[in-house]
Design an enzyme around this catalytic site. Structure first.
Site, PDB file in Angstrom:
ATOM      1  CE  LYS A 164       0.735   1.279   4.486  1.00  0.00           C
ATOM      2  NZ  LYS A 164       1.624   2.420   4.756  1.00  0.00           N
ATOM      3  N   PRO A 217       9.978  -4.873  -0.679  1.00  0.00           N
ATOM      4  CG  PRO A 217      11.240  -3.324  -1.878  1.00  0.00           C
ATOM      5  CD  PRO A 217       9.903  -3.993  -1.860  1.00  0.00           C
ATOM      6  N   GLY A 245       8.135   1.399   3.979  1.00  0.00           N
ATOM      7  CA  GLY A 245       6.907   2.184   4.013  1.00  0.00           C
ATOM      8  C   GLY A 245       5.790   1.628   3.163  1.00  0.00           C
ATOM      9  N   GLY A 250       4.180  -1.461   3.807  1.00  0.00           N
ATOM     10  CA  GLY A 250       3.275  -2.313   4.558  1.00  0.00           C
ATOM     11  C   GLY A 250       3.317  -3.777   4.166  1.00  0.00           C
ATOM     12  N   GLY A 251       4.428  -4.222   3.573  1.00  0.00           N
ATOM     13  CA  GLY A 251       4.485  -5.594   3.096  1.00  0.00           C
ATOM     14  C   GLY A 251       4.337  -6.624   4.195  1.00  0.00           C
ATOM     15  N   GLY A 252       5.020  -6.436   5.303  1.00  0.00           N
ATOM     16  CA  GLY A 252       4.905  -7.374   6.416  1.00  0.00           C
ATOM     17  C   GLY A 252       3.503  -7.381   6.998  1.00  0.00           C
ATOM     18  CB  SER A 253       1.117  -4.642   7.715  1.00  0.00           C
ATOM     19  OG  SER A 253       1.917  -3.978   8.669  1.00  0.00           O
ATOM     20  CG  ASP A 267       0.461  -0.922   8.490  1.00  0.00           C
ATOM     21  OD1 ASP A 267       0.714  -1.912   9.200  1.00  0.00           O
ATOM     22  OD2 ASP A 267       1.262  -0.469   7.657  1.00  0.00           O
TER      23      ASP A 267
END
Length: 272
Positions: free
Chosen positions: A8, A93, A97, A99-102, A135
């Site tokens: 996002k 990556p 910023g 939100g990939g892990g989220s 997030d």
């Protein structure tokens, strides 16, 4: 089951005030983009997690996919005696910023809900997701929203960028949330974000801001140079997203800027 957790962007990020609990109240718009990881989960007798693609730093047990599994297993009777095999292929990556892990954690909740027939509603899943991170809950419904408080409360918000072309550039600078907030002085925006977003897209620059930029663009000139290049290449609006180092540019028509950023991770495509 195989799914593709997406990134996002933040459109505007105003850091309003520091909370008594140490977090910050913010206002922003979260908008999904199609830069994706791949996550496969299959039922099994025991739990097992493996990953490929980008190397994931830190203790594996801090991974939000693993936390999502244990969160449901400890609270849902249907999962009490079930395991699962996870394979996460990491493409988005980290510390960027995006939100990939989220997204990975939220999508794990959604997959587990489906394959174990837990019958949890989106509202239920959002409550679990908020326990994973501020997030994470966004990725349950995964549509544009105005967010506030810690970034975990949402309002429906009419913002349609369908058909616009976006380029995201990540210069491989890992910025922790603690580092980003260390240079921030909370304050209310001169123009509330909801009002600023009523302006035409090409008027957003200079009005819609990411409050992390003021310190981080000075500390990491590469980020500022990336934003400048996007504008020079015709971006209607460019900004850093979240507290990480990724910068995006929104264009009226398709562009290919791989040659301008040969050493950086880059994703480009249309917004939905």
């Amino acid at each position: 089951m195989l799914t593709f957790p997406n990134a996002k962007i933040n459109i505007g990020l105003n850091i309003i005030e520091k909370r008594p609990d140490g977090f910050h109240n913010i206002e922003s718009v979260f908008y999904p983009v199609n830069w994706c990881d791949a996550l496969e989960i299959v039922p099994a007798k025991q739990f097992h997690f493996q990953s490929s693609g980008l190397s994931i730093p830190g203790d594996q047990h801090s991974n939000l996919c693993i936390k999502a599994y244990h969160l449901l297993r400890n609270s849902q009777p249907r999962m009490a005696h079930n395991g699962a095999h996870f394979h996460l292929h990491k493409v988005i990556p980290m510390g960027a910023g995006l939100g990939g892990g989220s997204a990975d954690g939220a999508f794990a909740l959604k997959i587990l809900n489906e394959i174990f027939e837990l019958e949890l509603s989106n509202t239920d899943l959002q409550k679990y997701a908020r326990q994973l991170g501020s997030d994470c809950a966004f990725f349950i419904e995964n549509r544009p929203v105005f967010c506030f408080h810690k970034g975990d409360e949402f309002e429906e918000f009419s913002l349609n960028l369908t058909g616009k072309f976006i380029i995201l550039v990540n210069p491989a600078i890992h910025i922790s949330t603690a580092e980003a907030y260390a240079g921030v002085y909370p304050k209310k925006a001169e123009i509330p974000l909801k009002e600023a977003l009523k302006l035409p897209l090409d008027k957003w620059g200079g009005v819609i801001k990411n409050d992390f930029e003021e310190n981080l663009l000075w500390k990491y000139p590469t980020i500022g140079a990336t934003k400048k290049t996007l504008y020079e290449q015709g971006a209607l609006y460019a900004s850093m997203t979240g507290s990480g180092s990724t910068v995006y540019g929104i264009f009226e028509t398709e562009k290919d800027l791989k040659a301008q950023f040969p050493d950086f991770a880059l994703w480009q495509g249309y917004l939905n």
